[in-house]
Scaffold this active site. Structure first.
Site, PDB file in Angstrom:
ATOM      1  N   CYS A 161    -110.407  -8.930 -45.512  1.00 21.33           N
ATOM      2  CA  CYS A 161    -110.124  -9.957 -44.520  1.00 21.33           C
ATOM      3  C   CYS A 161    -108.856 -10.708 -44.897  1.00 21.33           C
ATOM      4  CB  CYS A 161    -111.249 -10.994 -44.474  1.00 21.33           C
ATOM      5  SG  CYS A 161    -112.889 -10.299 -44.247  1.00 21.33           S
ATOM      6  N   GLY A 219    -107.600  -8.129 -40.432  1.00 19.19           N
ATOM      7  CA  GLY A 219    -108.916  -8.131 -39.812  1.00 19.19           C
ATOM      8  C   GLY A 219    -108.818  -8.432 -38.340  1.00 19.19           C
ATOM      9  N   ASN A 253    -112.379 -13.212 -49.004  1.00 20.25           N
ATOM     10  CA  ASN A 253    -111.905 -11.838 -48.848  1.00 20.25           C
ATOM     11  C   ASN A 253    -112.327 -11.039 -50.062  1.00 20.25           C
ATOM     12  OD1 ASN A 253    -108.616 -10.308 -49.202  1.00 20.25           O
ATOM     13  ND2 ASN A 253    -110.447  -9.459 -48.329  1.00 20.25           N
ATOM     14  N   GLY A 254    -112.959  -9.889 -49.823  1.00 14.01           N
ATOM     15  CA  GLY A 254    -113.368  -9.030 -50.940  1.00 14.01           C
ATOM     16  C   GLY A 254    -114.855  -8.758 -50.874  1.00 14.01           C
ATOM     17  N   TYR A 266    -101.305   0.591 -47.934  1.00 11.24           N
ATOM     18  CA  TYR A 266    -101.619   0.504 -46.509  1.00 11.24           C
ATOM     19  C   TYR A 266    -101.898  -0.896 -46.003  1.00 11.24           C
ATOM     20  CZ  TYR A 266    -104.438   0.746 -42.253  1.00 11.24           C
ATOM     21  OH  TYR A 266    -104.926   0.549 -41.004  1.00 11.24           O
TER      22      TYR A 266
HETATM   23  P1  AMP Z   1    -107.822   9.983 -40.383  1.00 11.35           P
HETATM   24  O1  AMP Z   1    -107.457  10.354 -39.006  1.00 11.35           O
HETATM   25  O2  AMP Z   1    -109.316   9.764 -40.483  1.00 11.35           O
HETATM   26  O3  AMP Z   1    -107.341  10.944 -41.428  1.00 11.35           O
HETATM   27  O4  AMP Z   1    -107.196   8.541 -40.700  1.00 11.35           O
HETATM   28  C1  AMP Z   1    -105.903   8.440 -41.219  1.00 11.35           C
HETATM   29  C2  AMP Z   1    -105.242   7.218 -40.669  1.00 11.35           C
HETATM   30  O5  AMP Z   1    -106.067   6.056 -40.892  1.00 11.35           O
HETATM   31  C3  AMP Z   1    -103.913   6.941 -41.357  1.00 11.35           C
HETATM   32  O6  AMP Z   1    -102.919   6.867 -40.358  1.00 11.35           O
HETATM   33  C4  AMP Z   1    -104.098   5.616 -42.046  1.00 11.35           C
HETATM   34  O7  AMP Z   1    -102.962   4.788 -41.855  1.00 11.35           O
HETATM   35  C5  AMP Z   1    -105.301   4.979 -41.417  1.00 11.35           C
HETATM   36  N1  AMP Z   1    -106.126   4.278 -42.396  1.00 11.35           N
HETATM   37  C6  AMP Z   1    -106.318   4.547 -43.688  1.00 11.35           C
HETATM   38  N2  AMP Z   1    -107.159   3.674 -44.268  1.00 11.35           N
HETATM   39  C7  AMP Z   1    -107.528   2.810 -43.317  1.00 11.35           C
HETATM   40  C8  AMP Z   1    -108.375   1.649 -43.289  1.00 11.35           C
HETATM   41  N3  AMP Z   1    -109.007   1.222 -44.381  1.00 11.35           N
HETATM   42  N4  AMP Z   1    -108.506   1.015 -42.103  1.00 11.35           N
HETATM   43  C9  AMP Z   1    -107.878   1.449 -41.011  1.00 11.35           C
HETATM   44  N5  AMP Z   1    -107.060   2.510 -40.979  1.00 11.35           N
HETATM   45  C10 AMP Z   1    -106.885   3.194 -42.109  1.00 11.35           C
END
Ligand code: AMP
Length: 472
Positions: free
Chosen positions: A8, A36, A111-112, A256
């Site tokens: 968050c 979030g 957060n956490g 990310y």
């Molecule tokens: P996927 O299609 O399941 O392989 O998801 C990959 C995509 O999800 C990538 O473009 C990432 O930027 C994004 N992504 C990775 N981790 C997260 C996360 N914790 N929350 C939301 N998006 C994510």
């Protein structure tokens, strides 16, 4: 699935004179929206009288002009943006968590994820505690209010309560008189301090929220540090509550989660992502004509890859800015075309060319497969997918939403098989041993890639543990 996540954004502010702090907190939360999108909330403290509003939705949906104008002026406020996936969306899990206790009031934002939440919660329940929410924050609130009965100061109560917590917590607590920030001894999640030009302090998950309210970054709250802001304008630091623990900043914040314009623990997120791109270029070079990134998560790394490889950077995909997480497509067939609505190729960049496509991570592989198809349809001759993180192999117990192992494509397939599944000509991940170079420090948590957890983790510490209790 009922994911319950505590990844968050938190924000706190204290000013010398009463101000329209709900509005400033709103601006801070708006800058933390990426942390979030499920819910948002603000509590303003006007001379010990708390006014709180929180709800499900994006910051600007929850805080309409009418709602904001309903807040009194005050000298202290806290705010929160809540992350969550579909199932765990419940208003009662939104924050700030406002608590009335025997000796007054407090509002908590957090957060956490706690890695011993299950144990703490059942001990509290056996002693008669009744929980209204499924979030770890209520456990922290309980422990602090219980400790408050034994002491006259909220600071001492925090000092007594916090050593019982294990795992990740960057939290801000507002009492009638004080604003207190605490970062767990490992420092998994970020938390920083800023100063307002007219006096007063701001606390926030990321520096981008300081900038948004016109505050100058001062420094990070250190791992294992407690910061106390007092009504007379003082700032005190206290490290007594914690023992020694190795610092373990979450590396996925850099890869990310955080915003590229933020600086976490002294390291620029944009810089760390560019570095990841450069390391990727060294580890997995490609014969190609153009380097493109998946917006927005892959752009900084793509630039780093391009600079390191000498291959030109290009804009190959455009993201529709107005598509939110809540965008609803009416049917399955339309859902399959969801990525076409969100992302669209620029034909002149990719047609007839050998393309290196960079994204920050692969979870299930669905996004990558769709984007590869999109680029092939736009005429790309070859597609070399490069990922600026190692493969996800393990769940996160500290608040990052990593899918369960059965859904992680890298748990079931080799790199070569993944390349075939997503339809890429080649695929390369960032080597796990290069991760410390991203932020110039080995003091990082890499558990989702390596399985090396810095704390003990409970057996049933699945993200939806309390949700399942409630919903069967
Ligand atoms: P996927 O299609 O399941 O392989 O998801 C990959 C995509 O999800 C990538 O473009 C990432 O930027 C994004 N992504 C990775 N981790 C997260 C996360 N914790 N929350 C939301 N998006 C994510």
């Amino acid at each position: 699935m009922n994911h319950i996540h505590e990844e968050c954004g938190v924000f706190g502010i204290m000013t010398p004179q009463p101000e329209e702090l709900a509005h400033l907190t709103y601006c801070g939360l708006f800058a933390l929206q990426h942390r979030g999108q499920e819910g948002a909330g603000i509590s303003v403290n006007d001379d010990g009288v708390f006014t709180t509003h929180k709800d499900l939705g994006l910051v600007d949906h929850v805080f309409t002009p009418q709602v904001l104008s309903g807040f009194p002026r005050g000298r202290m406020a806290v705010g929160h943006t809540r992350y969550g996936t579909t199932g765990g969306s419940q208003r009662r899990n939104c924050q700030p968590m406002e608590v009335n206790h025997q000796k007054g009031k407090m509002a908590l934002v957090h957060n956490g994820n706690l890695s011993n939440a299950g144990r703490l919660r059942s001990v509290l329940e056996q002693r008669g505690a009744i929980f209204h929410s499924t979030s770890d924050t209520e456990i922290i609130a309980y422990l602090i209010t219980q400790a408050r009965l034994q002491t006259d100061s909220i600071e001492d109560a925090v000092r007594l309560a916090i050593p019982q917590l294990e795992g990740a917590f960057s939290l801000i607590l507002m009492s009638a008189q004080k604003l207190i920030a605490v970062r767990d001894p490992h420092g998994f999640r970020p938390l920083c301090i800023g100063r307002l030009p007219r006096g007063g302090y701001v606390l926030a998950s990321e520096t981008c929220a300081l900038t948004a309210v016109g505050a100058e970054p001062v420094r990070d709250v250190e791992a294992g540090e407690m910061i106390i802001l007092t009504a007379d304008g003082g700032l005190r630091s206290d490290r007594r509550y914690t023992g020694t623990a190795p610092k373990r900043t979450c590396i996925f914040e850099y890869i990310y989660f955080a915003r590229p314009d933020s600086v976490l623990d002294g390291v620029s997120v944009h810089g760390a992502r560019k570095k990841a791109g450069a390391l990727l270029a060294a580890a997995h070079p490609a014969e190609a004509d153009v380097i493109i990134g998946v917006p927005d998560s892959g752009l900084d790394a793509a630039l780093g890859y391009a600079e390191a490889s000498g291959i030109p950077y290009g804009i190959g995909l455009i993201k529709n800015k107005y598509i939110g997480r809540t965008f609803i497509v009416p049917s399955q067939s339309e859902r399959d075309s969801g990525v076409q609505l969100k992302l669209s190729p620029i034909r002149e960049t990719v047609a007839g060319r050998r393309v290196v496509l960079i994204d920050d991570s692969i979870v299930r592989g669905t996004t990558s497969r769709r984007i590869v198809t999109l680029l092939r349809n736009a005429g790309a001759r070859e597609i070399h997918m490069r990922i600026s993180s190692p493969p996800f192999l393990h769940p996160c117990y500290y608040g990052t939403d990593i899918d369960s192992e059965e859904n992680l494509i890298a748990c079931h397939h080799t790199v070569q098989e993944i390349a075939e599944i997503i339809g890429a000509d080649s695929l390369g991940f960032l080597p796990v041993e290069t991760l410390p170079q991203l932020c110039g420090s080995a003091e990082i948590c890499t558990a989702c890639f390596t399985g090396e957890y810095p704390t003990a983790v409970e057996q049933d510490e699945s993200k939806d543990r309390f949700e399942r209790k409630i919903h069967g």
